[in-house]
Design a protein around this motif. Structure first.
Motif, PDB file in Angstrom:
ATOM      1  N   VAL A 185       0.859  -1.175   0.000  1.00 36.91           N
ATOM      2  CA  VAL A 185       0.000   0.000   0.000  1.00 36.91           C
ATOM      3  C   VAL A 185       0.902   1.233   0.000  1.00 36.91           C
ATOM      4  O   VAL A 185       1.749   1.390   0.887  1.00 36.91           O
ATOM      5  CB  VAL A 185      -0.934   0.022   1.221  1.00 36.91           C
ATOM      6  N   VAL A 186       0.711   2.105  -0.987  1.00 35.70           N
ATOM      7  CA  VAL A 186       1.575   3.269  -1.180  1.00 35.70           C
ATOM      8  C   VAL A 186       0.725   4.534  -1.190  1.00 35.70           C
ATOM      9  O   VAL A 186      -0.299   4.596  -1.879  1.00 35.70           O
ATOM     10  CB  VAL A 186       2.358   3.160  -2.505  1.00 35.70           C
ATOM     11  N   VAL A 187       1.155   5.548  -0.435  1.00 36.80           N
ATOM     12  CA  VAL A 187       0.510   6.854  -0.429  1.00 36.80           C
ATOM     13  C   VAL A 187       1.475   7.871  -1.020  1.00 36.80           C
ATOM     14  O   VAL A 187       2.651   7.918  -0.630  1.00 36.80           O
ATOM     15  CB  VAL A 187       0.106   7.282   1.002  1.00 36.80           C
ATOM     16  N   ILE A 188       0.991   8.678  -1.967  1.00 36.63           N
ATOM     17  CA  ILE A 188       1.815   9.699  -2.610  1.00 36.63           C
ATOM     18  C   ILE A 188       1.069  11.025  -2.561  1.00 36.63           C
ATOM     19  O   ILE A 188      -0.056  11.132  -3.070  1.00 36.63           O
ATOM     20  CB  ILE A 188       2.123   9.340  -4.074  1.00 36.63           C
ATOM     21  N   THR A 189       1.686  12.036  -1.968  1.00 36.03           N
ATOM     22  CA  THR A 189       1.087  13.372  -1.969  1.00 36.03           C
ATOM     23  C   THR A 189       1.620  14.182  -3.148  1.00 36.03           C
ATOM     24  O   THR A 189       2.673  13.864  -3.704  1.00 36.03           O
ATOM     25  CB  THR A 189       1.385  14.125  -0.659  1.00 36.03           C
ATOM     26  N   GLY A 190       0.889  15.211  -3.539  1.00 35.39           N
ATOM     27  CA  GLY A 190       1.329  16.031  -4.665  1.00 35.39           C
ATOM     28  C   GLY A 190       1.383  15.260  -5.963  1.00 35.39           C
ATOM     29  O   GLY A 190       2.241  15.513  -6.818  1.00 35.39           O
ATOM     30  N   ALA A 191       0.446  14.325  -6.151  1.00 37.59           N
ATOM     31  CA  ALA A 191       0.503  13.409  -7.290  1.00 37.59           C
ATOM     32  C   ALA A 191      -0.270  13.896  -8.501  1.00 37.59           C
ATOM     33  O   ALA A 191      -0.445  13.149  -9.466  1.00 37.59           O
ATOM     34  CB  ALA A 191      -0.023  12.033  -6.870  1.00 37.59           C
ATOM     35  N   GLY A 244      -7.932  18.979  -8.311  1.00 34.23           N
ATOM     36  CA  GLY A 244      -8.712  17.809  -8.678  1.00 34.23           C
ATOM     37  C   GLY A 244      -8.631  17.456 -10.146  1.00 34.23           C
ATOM     38  O   GLY A 244      -8.673  16.273 -10.512  1.00 34.23           O
ATOM     39  N   GLU A 245      -8.502  18.460 -11.005  1.00 28.07           N
ATOM     40  CA  GLU A 245      -8.451  18.213 -12.447  1.00 28.07           C
ATOM     41  C   GLU A 245      -7.188  17.463 -12.840  1.00 28.07           C
ATOM     42  O   GLU A 245      -7.235  16.477 -13.596  1.00 28.07           O
ATOM     43  CB  GLU A 245      -8.537  19.541 -13.197  1.00 28.07           C
ATOM     44  N   THR A 246      -6.045  17.915 -12.352  1.00 37.87           N
ATOM     45  CA  THR A 246      -4.792  17.227 -12.699  1.00 37.87           C
ATOM     46  C   THR A 246      -4.710  15.866 -12.006  1.00 37.87           C
ATOM     47  O   THR A 246      -4.156  14.918 -12.572  1.00 37.87           O
ATOM     48  CB  THR A 246      -3.574  18.083 -12.306  1.00 37.87           C
ATOM     49  N   LEU A 247      -5.249  15.760 -10.794  1.00 36.84           N
ATOM     50  CA  LEU A 247      -5.241  14.473 -10.101  1.00 36.84           C
ATOM     51  C   LEU A 247      -6.059  13.438 -10.870  1.00 36.84           C
ATOM     52  O   LEU A 247      -5.678  12.262 -10.949  1.00 36.84           O
ATOM     53  CB  LEU A 247      -5.792  14.631  -8.686  1.00 36.84           C
ATOM     54  N   ALA A 248      -7.160  13.875 -11.456  1.00 39.08           N
ATOM     55  CA  ALA A 248      -7.982  12.973 -12.257  1.00 39.08           C
ATOM     56  C   ALA A 248      -7.211  12.443 -13.458  1.00 39.08           C
ATOM     57  O   ALA A 248      -7.376  11.276 -13.856  1.00 39.08           O
ATOM     58  CB  ALA A 248      -9.250  13.691 -12.712  1.00 39.08           C
ATOM     59  N   ARG A 249      -6.354  13.270 -14.026  1.00 40.00           N
ATOM     60  CA  ARG A 249      -5.532  12.818 -15.156  1.00 40.00           C
ATOM     61  C   ARG A 249      -4.528  11.767 -14.714  1.00 40.00           C
ATOM     62  O   ARG A 249      -4.251  10.806 -15.442  1.00 40.00           O
ATOM     63  CB  ARG A 249      -4.827  14.008 -15.810  1.00 40.00           C
ATOM     64  N   THR A 250      -3.962  11.951 -13.505  1.00 36.76           N
ATOM     65  CA  THR A 250      -3.039  10.944 -12.986  1.00 36.76           C
ATOM     66  C   THR A 250      -3.766   9.623 -12.767  1.00 36.76           C
ATOM     67  O   THR A 250      -3.243   8.544 -13.080  1.00 36.76           O
ATOM     68  CB  THR A 250      -2.402  11.414 -11.668  1.00 36.76           C
ATOM     69  N   VAL A 251      -4.978   9.697 -12.227  1.00 40.70           N
ATOM     70  CA  VAL A 251      -5.782   8.492 -12.026  1.00 40.70           C
ATOM     71  C   VAL A 251      -6.011   7.781 -13.349  1.00 40.70           C
ATOM     72  O   VAL A 251      -5.835   6.559 -13.468  1.00 40.70           O
ATOM     73  CB  VAL A 251      -7.140   8.845 -11.374  1.00 40.70           C
ATOM     74  N   GLU A 252      -6.381   8.546 -14.362  1.00 39.59           N
ATOM     75  CA  GLU A 252      -6.647   7.970 -15.684  1.00 39.59           C
ATOM     76  C   GLU A 252      -5.411   7.276 -16.242  1.00 39.59           C
ATOM     77  O   GLU A 252      -5.493   6.165 -16.784  1.00 39.59           O
ATOM     78  CB  GLU A 252      -7.123   9.069 -16.638  1.00 39.59           C
ATOM     79  N   THR A 253      -4.258   7.916 -16.093  1.00 38.54           N
ATOM     80  CA  THR A 253      -3.015   7.318 -16.593  1.00 38.54           C
ATOM     81  C   THR A 253      -2.669   6.043 -15.829  1.00 38.54           C
ATOM     82  O   THR A 253      -2.245   5.045 -16.432  1.00 38.54           O
ATOM     83  CB  THR A 253      -1.860   8.321 -16.477  1.00 38.54           C
ATOM     84  N   CYS A 254      -2.830   6.063 -14.519  1.00 41.65           N
ATOM     85  CA  CYS A 254      -2.495   4.892 -13.702  1.00 41.65           C
ATOM     86  C   CYS A 254      -3.369   3.688 -14.049  1.00 41.65           C
ATOM     87  O   CYS A 254      -2.920   2.539 -13.955  1.00 41.65           O
ATOM     88  CB  CYS A 254      -2.642   5.224 -12.221  1.00 41.65           C
ATOM     89  N   LEU A 255      -4.594   3.947 -14.453  1.00 40.07           N
ATOM     90  CA  LEU A 255      -5.523   2.856 -14.760  1.00 40.07           C
ATOM     91  C   LEU A 255      -5.450   2.414 -16.216  1.00 40.07           C
ATOM     92  O   LEU A 255      -5.927   1.326 -16.560  1.00 40.07           O
ATOM     93  CB  LEU A 255      -6.956   3.281 -14.442  1.00 40.07           C
TER      94      LEU A 255
END
Length: 273
Positions: free
Chosen positions: A9-15, A46-57
Motif C-alpha cells: 500500500v503506497v501513499v503519494i502526496t502532490g501526485a 482535482g483536475e490534474t489528479l484525475a488525469r493521474t488516475v486515468e493514466t495509472c488505470l
C-alpha cells in the motif's frame, strides 16, 4: 519484498502533476498486474489528479478498486484525516509514504517580500510532512515501512530569490535525518530525494516573474541546462526512479540519506534566480 512492491500500500502526496504524477506512474508500472499494488494519491488540484488516475488505470496493471484519490490541501487537517481514513479503512495498512507535495513562491529575498510566503512554504514543504508521518506512525511501524521525502538541491545550495524555499527544503532534510534516527529502531526507513532543475509546472511562474537574469520558463530551462555538467535538465521520471529505489528492498540498508538527482548541478556554479 523484492524490487516490485507486491501487495504493498503506497501513499503519494502532490501526485497531480510533475514529479508526483511520475512517481505514481512508476509504482504502477513496477507493480504486478492488477493485484500487486494498492495506491492512494492526493493533490489539491482535482483536475490534474484525475488525469493521474486515468493514466495509472490505462495500462491495466492497476484496477479501479486498488486506486483511491483524495482531493485537498495537505496542509489542512481535514485532508490529512481523509487521506489516513481512505488508506487504512480501504486497504488496512500503509507500507510506503511518499511526501511529494511542495510549493515554490519566487521573490522571497527581494525588498517587500511577504513573510506569509515563508509561513506557507514551511507549512506545505515541512510541517505537513511530519504531521502526515505522525498520522500514519502506527501503521508504518507495524509494516516496517519506508518514507521518502521530496527535497531539493536548494536544501544544500544557496540561491538568490529563493530564501524561503531553500529554508524550507533545508528544514525538510533535517526532518528526514531526525526521523530516520527515531524510526530506525522500529524498522522504518526514512530517506529523501533532492532533485535539481526538473521540467515541471513549479517554474511556470517565470512567465510572469521578472528575473534578474532570465525571463520566461523556456529561457530559464535553457540557461540551467547550459550550466549543468550533463548539458540538460532532468525529467520527472528520473526522479521517480530514485524514489522507487529508496522505497524498495534494494535500499534496505539505506536510512537517513539524501539521494541527489541533479546531473551534477550541485557543484557546477550558482543556481540561476
Amino acid at each position: 519484498m523484492g524490487t516490485q512492491l507486491t501487495s504493498r500500500v503506497v501513499v503519494i502526496t502532490g501526485a497531480g502533476s510533475g514529479i508526483g504524477a511520475a512517481i505514481a506512474i512508476k509504482f504502477v508500472e513496477e507493480s504486478e498486474p492488477q493485484t500487486g499494488l494498492r495506491l492512494v494519491i492526493t493533490d489539491r488540484n482535482g483536475e490534474t489528479l484525475a488525469r493521474t488516475v486515468e493514466t495509472c488505470l490505462s495500462g491495466g496493471r492497476l484496477i479501479k478498486e486498488n486506486l483511491v484519490s483524495v482531493v485537498g490541501d495537505i496542509t489542512e487537517a481535514g485532508t490529512r484525516e481523509e487521506l489516513v481514513k481512505a488508506t487504512l479503512t480501504g486497504f488496512g495498512k500503509l507500507d510506503v509514504l511518499v511526501n511529494c507535495a511542495g510549493i515554490l513562491i519566487p521573490g522571497s529575498s527581494v525588498p517587500g517580500a511577504d513573510p506569509k510566503d515563508a509561513d506557507l512554504m514551511m507549512e506545505t514543504n515541512v510541517k505537513s510532512v511530519y504531521q502526515l508521518v505522525l498520522a500514519f506512525r502506527e501503521s508504518l511501524i507495524k509494516s516496517k515501512g519506508a518514507i521518502v521525502n521530496l527535497s531539493s538541491v536548494c536544501a544544500f545550495k544557496p540561491s538568490t530569490n529563493r530564501l524561503f524555499y531553500c529554508m524550507s527544503k533545508a528544514a525538510l532534510e533535517q526532518v528526514t535525518r531526525c526521523m530516520a534516527l527515531e524510526y530506525a529502531k522500529f524498522g522504518v526507513r526514512v530517506n529523501s530525494v533532492a532533485p535539481g532543475v526538473i521540467h515541471t509546472d513549479i517554474h511556470s511562474h517565470r512567465d510572469t516573474y521578472e528575473s534578474t537574469k532570465v525571463s520566461g520558463v523556456n529561457e530559464y530551462y535553457d540557461a540551467q541546462a547550459a550550466q549543468n555538467p550533463m548539458k540538460r535538465n532532468g525529467t520527472p521520471s528520473e526522479v521517480a526512479d530514485a524514489v522507487f529505489f529508496l522505497a524498495s528492498s534494494k535500499a534496505s540498508f539505506i536510512n537517513g540519506h539524501s539521494l541527489v538527482v541533479d546531473g551534477g548541478l550541485s557543484f557546477a556554479g550558482p543556481l540561476l534566480d
